[in-house]
Design a protein around this motif. Structure first.
Motif, PDB file in Angstrom:
ATOM      1  N   TRP A  10       4.490  -2.240   0.653  1.00 35.94           N
ATOM      2  CA  TRP A  10       3.104  -1.933   1.783  1.00 35.94           C
ATOM      3  C   TRP A  10       2.603  -0.365   1.549  1.00 35.94           C
ATOM      4  O   TRP A  10       3.407   0.365   1.109  1.00 35.94           O
ATOM      5  CB  TRP A  10       3.931  -2.180   3.138  1.00 35.94           C
ATOM      6  N   THR A  42       5.443   0.324   8.615  1.00 39.77           N
ATOM      7  CA  THR A  42       5.503  -0.968   8.931  1.00 39.77           C
ATOM      8  C   THR A  42       6.501  -1.297   9.829  1.00 39.77           C
ATOM      9  O   THR A  42       7.123  -2.477  10.236  1.00 39.77           O
ATOM     10  CB  THR A  42       6.021  -1.816   7.557  1.00 39.77           C
ATOM     11  N   ARG A  43       6.960  -0.424  10.840  1.00 39.32           N
ATOM     12  CA  ARG A  43       8.235  -0.653  11.896  1.00 39.32           C
ATOM     13  C   ARG A  43       7.526  -0.318  12.973  1.00 39.32           C
ATOM     14  O   ARG A  43       8.127  -0.563  14.131  1.00 39.32           O
ATOM     15  CB  ARG A  43       9.237   0.340  11.465  1.00 39.32           C
ATOM     16  N   GLY A  61       7.773  -4.541  13.892  1.00 39.65           N
ATOM     17  CA  GLY A  61       7.225  -4.269  12.583  1.00 39.65           C
ATOM     18  C   GLY A  61       7.016  -5.455  11.692  1.00 39.65           C
ATOM     19  O   GLY A  61       6.996  -6.803  12.190  1.00 39.65           O
ATOM     20  N   ILE A  62       6.719  -5.310  10.379  1.00 38.68           N
ATOM     21  CA  ILE A  62       6.460  -6.450   9.396  1.00 38.68           C
ATOM     22  C   ILE A  62       7.813  -6.969   9.205  1.00 38.68           C
ATOM     23  O   ILE A  62       8.671  -6.188   8.931  1.00 38.68           O
ATOM     24  CB  ILE A  62       5.564  -5.934   8.211  1.00 38.68           C
ATOM     25  N   SER A 107      -0.777  -5.130   1.504  1.00 39.57           N
ATOM     26  CA  SER A 107       0.242  -5.291   0.489  1.00 39.57           C
ATOM     27  C   SER A 107      -0.330  -6.428  -0.352  1.00 39.57           C
ATOM     28  O   SER A 107      -1.135  -7.209  -0.081  1.00 39.57           O
ATOM     29  CB  SER A 107       1.741  -5.798   1.011  1.00 39.57           C
ATOM     30  N   GLN A 145       0.051   2.047   3.766  1.00 34.93           N
ATOM     31  CA  GLN A 145      -0.739   2.367   4.881  1.00 34.93           C
ATOM     32  C   GLN A 145      -2.215   2.679   4.670  1.00 34.93           C
ATOM     33  O   GLN A 145      -2.663   3.772   3.799  1.00 34.93           O
ATOM     34  CB  GLN A 145      -0.255   3.672   5.794  1.00 34.93           C
ATOM     35  N   VAL A 204      -1.865  -1.528   7.671  1.00 38.33           N
ATOM     36  CA  VAL A 204      -1.013  -1.515   6.501  1.00 38.33           C
ATOM     37  C   VAL A 204      -1.612  -2.811   5.468  1.00 38.33           C
ATOM     38  O   VAL A 204      -1.870  -3.935   5.982  1.00 38.33           O
ATOM     39  CB  VAL A 204       0.548  -1.488   6.639  1.00 38.33           C
ATOM     40  N   PHE A 223       2.870  -4.526  15.302  1.00 37.69           N
ATOM     41  CA  PHE A 223       1.783  -5.230  14.872  1.00 37.69           C
ATOM     42  C   PHE A 223       1.506  -6.490  15.654  1.00 37.69           C
ATOM     43  O   PHE A 223       1.952  -7.167  16.218  1.00 37.69           O
ATOM     44  CB  PHE A 223       2.143  -5.752  13.387  1.00 37.69           C
TER      45      PHE A 223
END
Length: 332
Positions: free
Chosen positions: A64, A32-33, A325-326, A58, A66, A56, A36
């Motif tokens: 989260w 998540t880093r 990221g997220i 959720s 992948q 990813v 995106f």
């Protein structure tokens, strides 16, 4: 689709673009880093796509996982028709599909020979869809994405370009094929609205179709810079792009500029569940139009300064797809 994204796309294509078969995305501990580029929701899940084929998802907006992705090149957009079936596309004209809510994906198209990214994808139902991208790239499918047919939208040419191509088609067929591969502007976003389909793109392009894409016409130019998103919110069409330029079109058909003191490039438009709209931008700027009857955008800048490519409301949170990221913030 987006200004920061185009900066990435203009970098050297690298090894993957030279391969006949792409490599699967690397399974990372901190998936998540990464960068995106797009995020979307179903009734029960939020899904994001980005760099190196990373996908990813959720079910609560906090934990989260992948997904299994068959490609390691940049993905630019993701779209779901229901809780289970969705599609994503990206670099090398690649198109992926899922039938299990985004947990695993299959490669439906991979065309590094075109040397073009797919920038947006939309389905009208489970079988019929459209994918658009750089230099007027336009693909259609009638079987859920298993097969794609390329079209050239000559109705969006300027008159002088149409005359030039007609002459080439007769006198230099090889030159005609070369020119049609790059003469149209980038198609950054395609959107379905109650008023028909719209394409927003480079050099102020706004195109409109009332025949589900069978024919297209250019709208009157209102701005010469690129647009990166177009959407319908509360019956009005909004378009947004470079340097904080955004416009809305009401029932009168006239476009009105939305005022703002910020000049951050706008990447995506998202309608809020509480009314109004978010416009996510570069330099960590999030624009907010709380009342569609007004023309003044409020703007706040997040402290990290990272570009926000897209966002989605899910499980009481605003979940952001950013270049870092997220990121998640509570709705208030």
């Amino acid at each position: 689709m987006k200004y920061l994204l185009w900066a990435v796309l203009l970098l050297p294509l690298g090894v993957s673009a030279q391969q006949e078969t792409p490599q699967p995305a690397y399974q990372a501990d901190s998936a998540t880093r990464t960068l995106f580029t797009d995020i979307t929701t179903t009734e029960s899940r939020v899904i994001a796509v980005g760099q190196h084929g990373t996908i990813v998802y959720s079910d609560d907006g906090e934990q989260w996982q992948q997904a299994t992705s068959p490609i390691d090149t940049l993905l630019t957009t993701v779209f779901f028709i229901d809780n289970q079936q969705g599609w994503a596309c990206g670099h090398d004209a690649s198109i992926l599909g899922t039938t299990d809510g985004g947990a695993s994906w299959q490669l439906l198209q991979y065309r590094p020979d075109l040397d073009k990214p797919c920038l947006d994808i939309h389905f009208f139902d489970k079988q019929n869809g459209v994918a658009v991208g750089a230099y007027g790239m336009y693909f259609e499918t009638k079987d859920g994405g298993q097969n794609w047919t390329k079209r050239f939208l000559d109705s969006l040419l300027y008159p002088e370009d149409r005359d030039y191509l007609n002459d080439l088609k007769v006198n230099d067929p090889e030159g005609y094929e070369i020119e049609t591969s790059s003469i149209l502007p980038h198609f950054n976003r395609i959107a379905e609205t109650s008023k028909g389909l719209y394409i927003a793109g480079e050099m102020g392009l706004i195109a409109h179709s009332t025949s589900q894409g069978q024919s297209w016409q250019r709208e009157q130019e209102i701005y010469h810079g690129s647009f990166f998103d177009i959407a319908e919110v509360e019956g009005e069409i909004l378009v947004a792009g470079l340097r904080g330029n955004a416009f809305k079109q009401g029932d009168s058909g006239q476009w009105q500029a939305l005022r703002t003191q910020e000049q951050a490039t706008m990447n995506s438009i998202v309608e809020s569940n509480k009314g109004g709209v978010y416009i996510f931008g570069n330099s960590a700027v999030i624009y907010r139009l709380e009342n569609m009857q007004q023309n003044q955008l409020k703007a706040r800048q997040r402290a990290d300064g990272k570009a926000v490519m897209d966002g989605a409301e899910f499980a009481g949170k605003l979940i952001l797809a950013t270049e870092a990221g997220i990121q998640t913030k509570e709705l208030n």
